[in-house]
Structures are given as C-alpha cells and as structure tokens.
Scaffold this active site. Structure first.
Site, PDB file in Angstrom:
ATOM      1  N   GLU A 166      -1.819 -14.732   0.822  1.00 22.26           N
ATOM      2  CA  GLU A 166      -0.713 -14.516  -0.112  1.00 22.26           C
ATOM      3  C   GLU A 166       0.622 -14.570   0.630  1.00 22.26           C
ATOM      4  O   GLU A 166       1.643 -14.935   0.059  1.00 22.26           O
ATOM      5  CB  GLU A 166      -0.871 -13.178  -0.833  1.00 22.26           C
ATOM      6  CG  GLU A 166       0.063 -13.022  -2.032  1.00 22.26           C
ATOM      7  CD  GLU A 166      -0.286 -11.838  -2.905  1.00 22.26           C
ATOM      8  OE1 GLU A 166      -1.060 -12.010  -3.870  1.00 22.26           O
ATOM      9  OE2 GLU A 166       0.201 -10.720  -2.620  1.00 22.26           O
TER      10      GLU A 166
ATOM     11  N   HIS B 215     -26.917 -14.734   9.421  1.00 21.43           N
ATOM     12  CA  HIS B 215     -28.036 -15.245   8.628  1.00 21.43           C
ATOM     13  C   HIS B 215     -27.560 -15.902   7.340  1.00 21.43           C
ATOM     14  O   HIS B 215     -28.361 -16.119   6.421  1.00 21.43           O
ATOM     15  CB  HIS B 215     -29.025 -14.117   8.335  1.00 21.43           C
ATOM     16  CG  HIS B 215     -29.731 -13.633   9.559  1.00 21.43           C
ATOM     17  ND1 HIS B 215     -30.932 -14.149   9.989  1.00 21.43           N
ATOM     18  CD2 HIS B 215     -29.372 -12.695  10.485  1.00 21.43           C
ATOM     19  CE1 HIS B 215     -31.309 -13.548  11.105  1.00 21.43           C
ATOM     20  NE2 HIS B 215     -30.384 -12.657  11.426  1.00 21.43           N
TER      21      HIS B 215
ATOM     22  N   LYS C  40      -0.185 -15.997 -14.592  1.00 23.86           N
ATOM     23  CA  LYS C  40       0.031 -14.834 -15.456  1.00 23.86           C
ATOM     24  C   LYS C  40       0.768 -15.227 -16.735  1.00 23.86           C
ATOM     25  O   LYS C  40       0.425 -14.782 -17.831  1.00 23.86           O
ATOM     26  CB  LYS C  40       0.847 -13.779 -14.707  1.00 23.86           C
ATOM     27  CG  LYS C  40       0.128 -13.103 -13.551  1.00 23.86           C
ATOM     28  CD  LYS C  40       1.044 -12.063 -12.922  1.00 23.86           C
ATOM     29  CE  LYS C  40       0.390 -11.355 -11.768  1.00 23.86           C
ATOM     30  NZ  LYS C  40       1.300 -10.351 -11.147  1.00 23.86           N
TER      31      LYS C  40
END
Length: 550
Positions: free
Chosen positions: A356, A387, A515
């Site tokens: 960000e 793994h 938004k």
C-alpha cells in the site's frame, strides 16, 4: 524544473555497470563465500536487539559502496530527517508523517503547526492505560455486572492488521482472562463467527475508524450494535462499546460516551497506526506495561535509524538490498518466511505496509518512475511454507529473495522442536544460496546405486541452480520490545525505498476508486431497476444477484 529519470542518474548508471560486470564474471553468492572467509562478519550487524545477516545476497563490498552512493544521491538521509522533523512529506494530502512520535518518550519536544504533539500523545497513552487497568482490575464491568472476558476489535486495514498481528505474535504475554477477536471483513460470515462465540454481557467492542464513516467498519459496527440490543438496552451501550476515532459527534450518536472515545491524528497513517490508540486492543490483550515495551522497542530502532551512518544503518541497508534485488537483478517479489508460529500474520501485515505504501509508479514530479517500484510481498510461517511454495523458491524460473525471520529462544519448553525449527531455517537459506550442482547430484545417485540410464533421466530434475538471495533476521526472543523493533525496521525500510524511488509512500489513492464504484453498484443492487450505466459484464453480474434473490 529539470527532471532526470532515475535510470539516467550517475549513481544508478554505476550500479547498472557493476551488475553487468558481476554477471559477465559469473560471480555467484557461493563463490563470494569461498573467496571471503569473514563474509558473515562483514555483512551482518545488530541494532535495537535485532540481528541482520545479509551475507547471502549477490553483493560485494563494491556493491555496498555503490548503493550507499545511490542513497546519498537520492538524499535519503535528508528525507529521513525531514520525516522526523514533522515536515509534510505526504505532499498529496499535505500531512506530516510522524508515527515515530507515537513511541517517543514523554518530554520529547515535537511540534506541528505550533502544537506540542508529544504532550497530546502521552495524554492519550495515559487515557489508554487508565482504561486498560479498569478493565483488567474488574472496575470496568458490563451492564449486568460481569467482568469483561472478550474484546472484539472492529476495524479494517491498518485498524485491524497491525493490532491483530501483534496480539497473535505476543500471545505468550497475554493477560489471563481476556480473549481477543478481530472483525474486518465486510462478509457477514466473519462477524457472525465471532458473535457466536461471545457473551454480550461480558464483551467489549472497540470500533476503530478515524472518520467513523468507513463503510466496511461501520456496517460491522452497526450489526454488532443491533446484536447487542437484542439482549440489552441502548442505555447499556456505553458499558460495552468504545471508539478509536477523531469524529466525536458520530461516536456519541452511535451511543458511545465521549469519555470512551480515544483520539488520534491525521499525521498517523492507517498502516502505521498500531502505536496509537488503534493499539488499544493490544494494550487490553497484553497489559499496558507490555504495550509500553512494544513502543520502547520501536523507539530504539527509530534512534538507530536516525543516528547510524548509512553503511551501518539497518533499515537503510535492508532498503538498499531490496532496491538492488528489485531494480538491478529484476526480482519482482519478496517472500517473508517467519520461523515462529506466532508470527504467522506477519507476512499479511507486511503486505499492507509495503504494497500500500510503495505500490505506485508516479514520483514527486508527477512523472512515471522509470524503474520497478514496490515488489509483491507474500509468505507464511517457515516449515509450512517449505511443504507448500518453497519448491518455487528453489527451482522456478523466477528468483525470489527471502527474508527469514526467527527467534533464538522460544516461549515454550519443547527444546527439540526449537532446534529442529532453527536447523530448517538456516538450511533453507543455505540451500537457496548454494544449490546443488550436476556433479553433486550425479555422485549422490551413483552412491544410491542408480544406473547410468536412471541418472541421465533424473539428473536435470534434481539440480538446484542456487545463487538465490536471502536475509536472515534474528531476535533473541519474540518479546514486546523485540517485536516493536522488528516492525519499526520494516516501516523504515519501506519509507527509505520510497525515498529512493521518489514516490509518496504515505498516501493510498489506489484504494479509493473501488470504494466509489462499490457505492454505485450497491445502490443498483438495492433499487431493483435495470442498471444501464455499467459495462455489460458488471450489469450482467448485477442481474445474477437479482435473479438469485427471487
């Protein structure tokens, strides 16, 4: 004003030439260790209780010197000093960047626009301490007289990731009797999962939103409020809800008493805010003494960052290594491998802090940066990652630098577990660096009695190219002070890389567009009318939602 693209600057050109020469010479990290017996000593340092081994990078002393020249060309020290002095280096929002002031000792002068912010910071810290002590002592109780057993933090982004990570990381220091929960996701399943676990009579909600208008947070807050009011009256809200916000009228309208609002300031960016009242869930989880230790650890790293010369400055060195790997070696991502189970949320926290901040391409001149900027950050706890995705780290066509993070002493008594864990951590960095040659693989398979035909078939699959860079960061233990220093180390690293690239690491305009569009789409979903202002894909998806609701 004349503008020179970064790649055309003298220091950058010298780094490019140096990198080309190293490539032509076929100089690999393992060769550098073979040539330099004291390489570990030369390329490691300690600061604020944090140890950094950066010897397993594809660098020489010349590389380091040229990177330091680059830092001076980009005026990194000058920009650092401007940040600490309170200059409004977040120029797109005309704000200072002073999260460091949140962990400075009392009586440390720091003024913005004539206001002594040190006094304000310590006033809020005192308010937090008094509140935490009331809750822990049982003086603060719920409406029916029960002590508080559960704390639910409702926030998103920096109001969630930092506090959640710290509470998880320092669970060994947690106050007995308080269970911490975090709700950030707009998805109702997240809030429902928490509410199903807690008793409204003994639960405290913290609503963390600077403006008290953040859509995700406020929907969760109002839903939690409605759930609470199924069991208690509106008059009881003030015993179960507190707020971290600068919007007092909205907080009071919600039903939270004015004295239960904890404020913070516009010079505190969300992803840098866990040191402020946003850290209230941390203080409630750990106790205020441990929260204070967290601040002290961060301050110790701040002092080092301010005072150490570039060549011995840990945040600047870590930033320069990232610049080298990103821009000169073409590495597009950085993997965080924390060999400590309680740091499992640390990679997610760093994703926001780094991506960000530096996921941008426009510099202070309004021009596109002509080199690569912030890398992709990803990772998991150590042996789980081995793994899962370490295959990619070892043998893929992409070279991904790794930051290995471990604590020397555990918070448990299972000694064999700790030794095996650290052995894996150190072995992985060694394997990435050294690899395994065709001759080594051939000898190994011959020893196993394989035929020449089998060896010929399997040989290419078992070769590890090696020469893959990593840092190893060690703490003596994962304590509040050491975690504070570790977080501050990465905060400053990210800021310094922004200084190098000439970008503003402290705004986040890229978060806003989605938004705005979401509000319009939400209106269409509620209205039931045919959406005509959207592209065919979005309109079609809206139609799918309407059809599913019939």
């Amino acid at each position: 004003m004349s503008f020179t693209p970064l790649s055309d600057t003298p220091a950058y050109k010298q780094l490019q030439l140096h990198q080309q020469q190293m490539h032509q010479q076929g100089l690999e990290i393992s060769h550098l260790f073979d040539q330099q017996s004291d390489r570990f000593t030369q390329f490691s340092l300690s600061a604020a209780g944090v140890f950094l081994d950066y010897s397993k990078n594809r660098i020489t002393e010349t590389t380091k010197e040229l990177l330091c020249d680059f830092a001076r060309q980009q005026q990194v020290e000058l920009q650092r000093d401007a940040m600490f002095s309170g200059e409004k280096i977040n120029f797109t929002e005309q704000r200072a960047v002073l999260h460091t002031a949140l962990r400075a000792p009392s009586n440390t002068p720091q003024r913005i626009d004539g206001i002594d912010i040190n006094a304000e910071v310590h006033m809020v810290l005192a308010q937090m301490q008094a509140f935490v002590e009331k809750v822990h002592s049982g003086v603060w109780r719920g409406a029916s007289g029960l002590v508080i057993t559960d704390v639910v933090n409702i926030g998103i982004g920096g109001s969630d990731l930092g506090p959640k990570m710290v509470c998880q990381a320092l669970r060994s220091f947690a106050h007995q009797g308080i269970q911490s929960h975090f709700v950030s996701n707009l998805d109702g399943h997240a809030l429902d999962a928490v509410l199903s676990q807690v008793n409204p009579a003994s639960t405290l909600f913290i609503i963390s939103s600077k403006t008290f208008t953040t859509a995700d947070t406020m929907l969760n807050a109002h839903s939690a409020r409605a759930w609470f009011l199924q069991h208690f009256s509106a008059a009881d809200l003030s015993r179960h809800f507190v707020a971290v916000s600068s919007n007092q009228p909205a907080v009071q309208a919600f039903g939270i008493a004015p004295e239960n609002r904890f404020g913070f300031w516009d010079w505190v960016g969300g992803r840098y805010s866990l040191w402020s009242a946003i850290g209230l869930p941390i203080a409630l989880s750990l106790g205020f003494a441990h929260f204070r230790a967290l601040l002290d650890g961060a301050h110790a790293m701040d002092v080092h960052f301010q005072q150490a010369p570039i060549e011995q400055n840990m945040p600047i060195l870590l930033a320069m290594l990232g610049i080298w790997n990103r821009d000169l070696l073409g590495c597009g991502s950085l993997s965080i491998a924390a060999y400590h189970h309680d740091l499992r949320a640390f990679p997610n926290y760093l994703q926001q802090l780094d991506m960000e901040s530096n996921g941008k391409r426009i510099n202070h001149h309004g021009q596109t940066v002509d080199v690569a900027t912030g890398p992709i950050i990803w990772g998991d706890v150590g042996t789980n990652g081995q793994h899962a995705y370490f295959q990619h780290l070892h043998q893929s066509s992409d070279i991904t630098p790794v930051d290995f993070i471990a604590a020397l002493r555990p918070q448990h008594h299972l000694a064999e577990h700790q030794l095996m864990l650290l052995a894996n951590c150190f072995a992985q960095s060694q394997a990435l660096m050294r690899g395994k040659t065709a001759q080594q693989v051939t000898t190994e398979m011959q020893t196993q009695g394989m035929s020449d035909e089998q060896i010929s078939l399997l040989l290419p699959h078992r070769i590890f190219a090696g020469n893959r860079p990593s840092n190893t960061i060690l703490l003596d233990e994962l304590s509040p002070m050491r975690l504070g220093a570790l977080i501050a180390l990465y905060e400053h690293k990210v800021a310094v890389q922004g200084f190098f690239w000439g970008i503003n690491s402290f705004d986040q305009w890229g978060v806003e567009l989605g938004k705005v569009l979401a509000k319009a789409i939400e209106g269409d979903l509620h209205s039931g009318t045919t959406a005509t202002s959207h592209d065919s894909s979005t309109a079609g998806l809206i139609a799918k939602v309407r059809a599913a609701g019939k």
